[in-house]
Design a protein around this motif. Structure first.
Motif, short mmCIF file in Angstrom:
data_model
loop_
_atom_site.label_atom_id
_atom_site.label_comp_id
_atom_site.label_asym_id
_atom_site.label_seq_id
_atom_site.Cartn_x
_atom_site.Cartn_y
_atom_site.Cartn_z
N LEU A 152 7.42 -3.80 11.48
CA LEU A 152 6.42 -3.73 10.42
C LEU A 152 5.15 -4.42 10.89
O LEU A 152 5.21 -5.51 11.46
CB LEU A 152 6.91 -4.41 9.14
CG LEU A 152 7.86 -3.65 8.21
CD1 LEU A 152 9.16 -3.30 8.90
CD2 LEU A 152 8.12 -4.48 6.96
N VAL A 153 4.02 -3.78 10.65
CA VAL A 153 2.71 -4.42 10.86
C VAL A 153 2.13 -4.63 9.48
O VAL A 153 1.95 -3.68 8.71
CB VAL A 153 1.79 -3.54 11.73
CG1 VAL A 153 0.44 -4.22 11.92
CG2 VAL A 153 2.45 -3.26 13.09
N GLN A 195 -0.53 -8.41 0.43
CA GLN A 195 0.53 -7.49 0.04
C GLN A 195 0.29 -6.10 0.63
O GLN A 195 0.48 -5.08 -0.05
CB GLN A 195 0.69 -7.44 -1.49
CG GLN A 195 1.07 -8.78 -2.09
CD GLN A 195 1.51 -8.69 -3.53
OE1 GLN A 195 1.70 -7.60 -4.08
NE2 GLN A 195 1.69 -9.82 -4.18
N ARG A 196 -0.09 -6.07 1.90
CA ARG A 196 -0.34 -4.83 2.61
C ARG A 196 0.66 -4.65 3.74
O ARG A 196 0.86 -5.55 4.54
CB ARG A 196 -1.76 -4.79 3.19
CG ARG A 196 -2.88 -4.74 2.17
CD ARG A 196 -2.90 -3.43 1.42
NE ARG A 196 -3.03 -2.27 2.29
CZ ARG A 196 -4.20 -1.72 2.60
NH1 ARG A 196 -5.34 -2.23 2.14
NH2 ARG A 196 -4.24 -0.66 3.38
N ILE A 197 1.27 -3.50 3.78
CA ILE A 197 2.11 -3.10 4.92
C ILE A 197 1.44 -1.89 5.53
O ILE A 197 1.36 -0.82 4.93
CB ILE A 197 3.55 -2.79 4.47
CG1 ILE A 197 4.18 -4.04 3.86
CG2 ILE A 197 4.38 -2.27 5.66
CD1 ILE A 197 5.51 -3.80 3.20
N TRP A 198 0.91 -2.08 6.73
CA TRP A 198 0.12 -1.01 7.35
C TRP A 198 1.01 0.12 7.86
O TRP A 198 0.69 1.28 7.67
CB TRP A 198 -0.72 -1.58 8.50
CG TRP A 198 -1.66 -2.66 8.06
CD1 TRP A 198 -1.57 -3.99 8.32
CD2 TRP A 198 -2.84 -2.49 7.25
NE1 TRP A 198 -2.62 -4.68 7.75
CE2 TRP A 198 -3.42 -3.77 7.08
CE3 TRP A 198 -3.47 -1.39 6.67
CZ2 TRP A 198 -4.59 -3.97 6.35
CZ3 TRP A 198 -4.64 -1.59 5.95
CH2 TRP A 198 -5.18 -2.87 5.80
N ARG A 255 4.61 6.80 8.35
CA ARG A 255 4.86 5.37 8.56
C ARG A 255 4.05 4.50 7.63
O ARG A 255 4.43 3.35 7.36
CB ARG A 255 4.55 5.01 10.01
CG ARG A 255 5.62 5.52 10.99
CD ARG A 255 5.23 5.30 12.43
NE ARG A 255 6.37 5.52 13.32
CZ ARG A 255 6.30 5.60 14.64
NH1 ARG A 255 5.11 5.48 15.24
NH2 ARG A 255 7.38 5.79 15.36
N ALA A 256 2.96 5.01 7.11
CA ALA A 256 2.12 4.24 6.19
C ALA A 256 2.63 4.26 4.76
O ALA A 256 2.29 3.37 3.98
CB ALA A 256 0.68 4.76 6.24
N VAL A 257 3.44 5.24 4.41
CA VAL A 257 3.90 5.36 3.01
C VAL A 257 5.41 5.41 2.89
O VAL A 257 5.97 5.11 1.84
CB VAL A 257 3.29 6.60 2.33
CG1 VAL A 257 1.77 6.51 2.30
CG2 VAL A 257 3.72 7.89 3.01
N LEU A 258 6.11 5.83 3.95
CA LEU A 258 7.57 5.96 3.96
C LEU A 258 8.05 6.84 2.80
O LEU A 258 9.02 6.54 2.12
CB LEU A 258 8.24 4.59 3.91
CG LEU A 258 9.36 4.35 4.92
CD1 LEU A 258 8.84 4.49 6.33
CD2 LEU A 258 9.97 2.97 4.74
N VAL A 276 -4.65 -5.35 13.34
CA VAL A 276 -3.77 -4.20 13.04
C VAL A 276 -3.51 -3.42 14.33
O VAL A 276 -2.36 -3.08 14.66
CB VAL A 276 -4.39 -3.29 11.97
CG1 VAL A 276 -3.55 -2.02 11.80
CG2 VAL A 276 -4.52 -4.02 10.64
N GLU A 277 -4.57 -3.13 15.07
CA GLU A 277 -4.41 -2.38 16.32
C GLU A 277 -3.58 -3.19 17.32
O GLU A 277 -2.77 -2.61 18.06
CB GLU A 277 -5.78 -2.04 16.92
CG GLU A 277 -6.59 -1.08 16.06
CD GLU A 277 -5.88 0.23 15.83
OE1 GLU A 277 -5.23 0.74 16.78
OE2 GLU A 277 -5.94 0.76 14.70
#
Length: 438
Positions: free
Chosen positions: A232-233, A239-242, A364-367, A214-215
């Motif tokens: 997008l990371v 099903q994870r979008i960091w 950025r984590a939830v938009l 992730v980093e």
């Protein structure tokens, strides 16, 4: 946050996927996230197993067949040519793809196109004949698998590894590095190859299924932000979008005429600098881009206080009509590719770069539509608005600012321990308290 939200896919979207490292997963997760029907197809080929991921599979031999099958497009529908001798499903030629595009326009469904192959490797470099991206595509998602990081550059990790070595300036047998992935993504013969000039460019850094990856994804994103509209990371297998990393603007409202202190309050000194310069420097350190300062009653002194900083100015000649006019003036100056905007007041010096960074990272984590700090149980400024609310902000009138918009949407909060962010300089006592804390 699902992939449709992260990619900002509209009902009329035309999205092509290229690269490697989870391209099929991304393609079908997006197909399941949008409102059906949706068509998935390919300009090159698909594996027979990929068609099994859809609800329906239509096989056509010529462009004229598309209209004949119009009534059979339901749910997630894969449209391909017949299977070849290698049992791979043939992609559609330009005429057939054009017919699908035309039908989608008539019936109002999105089209998702796999535009190259990758042999299920984490990374790839395109061949001379690929990717095959139709000119009508509006978004291109370039996928890269972070699981290749640290592994030897060779046929086990990279499809067409010799070409990757050229575009990524890497050496065969050496560990795949973050730098080589970034160079490949921005190379005109790498990640950017074949992308239509008007298409939105998205880098999908996938397979970030542990914290170190992730980093690494965030570091690669920082290297390519000037080239891609969005990055997008993700760990799509989970099903994870960091994070969704898009440019976030900073708009500093400095258009008022509060001169009860002998000079406009945004020019009052604190710790050797004008208050408005503190706001601008915090925005710049936090990475907001662009930073726009809206002037009104006072222009040249504000410009002088901010001399030497890489910022933009927007003059609000209608400043007397209320804060909404400054909001509109600021928004008018930011690029269309901006993902969101933070509105800062020029008289809140305890709003630090650290706070702004936390706001942006949380957003950025939830938009979410609105992101704001909360201190001592109270909502505070500054507030970050998603681009989906820009049109509503442009319709504001009078002196309401964004408060009317905030009340209509859920707010994502960032808890902040320093309640001094609640201080703004409205009275002489406020400034005296500020100077006393200095």
């Amino acid at each position: 946050m699902n992939l449709a939200r992260a990619l900002r896919v509209a009902r009329t979207a035309r999205v092509a996927f290229t690269g490697a490292g989870g391209k099929t997963t991304a393609l079908f997760q997006l197909a399941r996230a949008v409102e059906p029907p949706v068509v998935v197809t390919s300009s090159t080929h698909l594996g027979a197993w990929q068609a099994d991921l859809a609800d329906h599979h239509l096989i056509i031999s010529r462009a004229e067949d598309v209209q004949r099958f119009a009534g059979q497009i339901e749910g997630v529908t894969v449209i391909t040519g017949p299977a070849g001798e290698d049992q791979r499903l043939q992609g559609l030629d330009g005429a057939a793809l054009g017919a699908v595009h035309e039908l989608a326009g008539q019936l109002g469904f999105p089209v998702l196109v796999e535009a190259d192959g990758s042999r299920q490797k984490p990374l790839k470099a395109p061949a001379d004949h690929e990717p095959v991206i139709p000119a009508w595509i509006d978004t291109v998602v370039v996928v890269a698998g972070l699981s290749a990081l640290g592994k030897p550059l060779g046929p086990e990790t990279v499809h067409r590894y010799e070409r990757y070595a050229e575009t990524g300036e890497a050496r065969t047998g050496q560990p795949v590095s973050e730098e080589s992935i970034a160079r490949m993504l921005v190379h005109p013969l790498g990640g950017l190859k074949g992308i239509p000039a008007e298409a939105r460019r998205v880098a999908l850094l996938n397979q970030a299924d542990e914290s170190s990856l992730v980093e690494a994804g965030f570091r690669i994103a920082n290297r390519v932000t000037r080239v891609y509209h969005s990055i997008l990371v993700s760990a799509l297998s989970e099903q994870r979008i960091w994070q969704v990393i898009e440019p976030i603007a900073g708009i500093i409202l400095a258009g008022g005429n509060s001169s009860r202190y002998g000079q406009p309050k945004m020019l009052l000194p604190w710790q050797g600098k004008a208050l408005v310069r503190h706001a601008a420097e915090s925005a710049l350190v936090a990475g907001l881009d662009p930073v726009v300062v809206v002037t009104g009653a006072v222009v040249e002194p504000v410009r002088e206080a901010l001399s030497g900083l890489p910022i933009q100015f927007a003059h609000n000649a209608a400043w007397q009509e209320g804060q909404s006019t400054s909001v509109r003036a600021g928004l008018s100056e930011i690029p269309d590719s901006t993902g969101g905007a933070v509105f800062l007041l020029a008289d809140q010096p305890y709003v630090t770069a650290d706070l702004l960074k936390k706001l942006v990272n949380r957003y950025r984590a939830v938009l979410g539509p609105v992101t704001a700090p909360r201190a001592a149980g109270k909502r505070a400024n500054p507030v970050l608005f998603d681009r989906d609310l820009f049109a509503s902000l442009m319709e504001l009138e009078g002196d309401t600012g964004g408060r009317a918009i905030i009340g209509q949407h859920p707010v994502t909060y960032v808890e902040w321990p320093d309640d001094r962010i609640l201080i703004d300089i409205d009275r002489l006592e406020d400034y005296e308290r500020l100077m006393g804390d200095d």
